[in-house]
Design a protein around this motif. Structure first.
Motif, PDB file in Angstrom:
ATOM      1  N   GLU A  38      -0.066  -4.063 -12.266  1.00 40.46           N
ATOM      2  CA  GLU A  38      -0.026  -4.069 -11.077  1.00 40.46           C
ATOM      3  C   GLU A  38       0.899  -4.373  -9.582  1.00 40.46           C
ATOM      4  OE1 GLU A  38      -2.981  -6.921  -7.239  1.00 40.46           O
ATOM      5  OE2 GLU A  38      -2.779  -7.459  -9.585  1.00 40.46           O
ATOM      6  N   ILE A  39       0.629  -3.835  -9.099  1.00 42.68           N
ATOM      7  CA  ILE A  39       1.693  -3.752  -7.707  1.00 42.68           C
ATOM      8  C   ILE A  39       2.069  -4.792  -7.408  1.00 42.68           C
ATOM      9  CG2 ILE A  39       3.313  -3.175  -6.107  1.00 42.68           C
ATOM     10  CD1 ILE A  39       2.874  -0.173  -7.438  1.00 42.68           C
ATOM     11  N   THR A  40       2.819  -6.096  -6.985  1.00 36.75           N
ATOM     12  CA  THR A  40       2.954  -6.824  -6.175  1.00 36.75           C
ATOM     13  C   THR A  40       4.459  -6.958  -5.462  1.00 36.75           C
ATOM     14  OG1 THR A  40       4.245  -8.482  -7.861  1.00 36.75           O
ATOM     15  CG2 THR A  40       1.655  -8.262  -8.341  1.00 36.75           C
ATOM     16  N   GLU A  70       1.122  -1.067  -0.183  1.00 33.71           N
ATOM     17  CA  GLU A  70      -0.247  -0.312  -0.052  1.00 33.71           C
ATOM     18  C   GLU A  70       0.866   1.830  -0.204  1.00 33.71           C
ATOM     19  OE1 GLU A  70      -2.364  -0.505   3.343  1.00 33.71           O
ATOM     20  OE2 GLU A  70      -3.872  -1.851   2.442  1.00 33.71           O
ATOM     21  N   THR A  71       1.617   1.318   0.740  1.00 32.68           N
ATOM     22  CA  THR A  71       3.008   2.411   1.048  1.00 32.68           C
ATOM     23  C   THR A  71       3.848   2.447  -0.377  1.00 32.68           C
ATOM     24  OG1 THR A  71       3.385   2.250   3.015  1.00 32.68           O
ATOM     25  CG2 THR A  71       4.587   3.741   2.201  1.00 32.68           C
ATOM     26  N   ILE A  72       4.088   1.549  -1.108  1.00 36.48           N
ATOM     27  CA  ILE A  72       4.945   1.910  -3.162  1.00 36.48           C
ATOM     28  C   ILE A  72       3.231   2.134  -3.393  1.00 36.48           C
ATOM     29  CG2 ILE A  72       5.634   0.332  -4.323  1.00 36.48           C
ATOM     30  CD1 ILE A  72       6.716  -1.332  -2.543  1.00 36.48           C
ATOM     31  N   ALA A  73       2.336   1.654  -3.824  1.00 35.29           N
ATOM     32  CA  ALA A  73       1.479   2.180  -4.313  1.00 35.29           C
ATOM     33  C   ALA A  73       0.651   3.659  -4.252  1.00 35.29           C
ATOM     34  CB  ALA A  73      -0.140   1.048  -4.791  1.00 35.29           C
ATOM     35  N   LEU A  78      10.781   0.706 -10.173  1.00 38.31           N
ATOM     36  CA  LEU A  78       9.720   1.526  -9.893  1.00 38.31           C
ATOM     37  C   LEU A  78      11.092   2.605  -8.768  1.00 38.31           C
ATOM     38  CD1 LEU A  78       7.064  -0.084  -7.937  1.00 38.31           C
ATOM     39  CD2 LEU A  78       6.879   0.771 -10.690  1.00 38.31           C
ATOM     40  N   PHE A  79      11.923   2.696  -8.477  1.00 38.06           N
ATOM     41  CA  PHE A  79      12.191   3.550  -7.309  1.00 38.06           C
ATOM     42  C   PHE A  79      13.920   4.028  -8.485  1.00 38.06           C
ATOM     43  CE2 PHE A  79      10.044   2.428  -3.840  1.00 38.06           C
ATOM     44  CZ  PHE A  79       8.714   2.708  -4.484  1.00 38.06           C
TER      45      PHE A  79
END
Length: 98
Positions: free
Chosen positions: A28-30, A12-15, A41-42
């Motif tokens: 989708e982030i898994t 949730e924090t990543i999203a 992503l970063f």
């Protein structure tokens, strides 16, 4: 701390971080989504800022401080920041040391 709870917080924090910082997410982030490195992503600054956000969320949730970006984490041959699964394991490891 339960693994599923920690993993949910990490995901949730990543999203939320991606949404707030205009980071485009193709799929989708898994738990296996790459956070750093090629196709991650970063970039390095995103990772640092994300870890600060995550530390705050963990502290608010568990009423306990966490330092995720210390020398021990950075010097490992297998980065705990590779994906959400590895980061979850690292958080649980830190919790077990308290």
């Amino acid at each position: 701390m339960e693994k599923d709870t920690v993993k949910k917080i990490v995901l949730e924090t990543i999203a939320e971080f991606c949404d707030n910082n205009g980071i485009e997410v193709e799929d989708e982030i898994t738990s296996e989504s790459r956070l750093i490195g090629k196709s991650g992503l970063f970039d390095s600054m995103d990772l640092v800022n994300f870890l600060v956000d995550l530390e705050e969320v963990l502290e608010d949730t568990f009423d306990k401080g966490f330092t995720l970006s210390d020398e021990r984490a950075m010097s490992r041959s297998h980065s705990p920041f590779m994906n959400a699964e590895e980061l979850t394991k690292f958080i649980l490891e830190l919790d077990g040391e308290e």
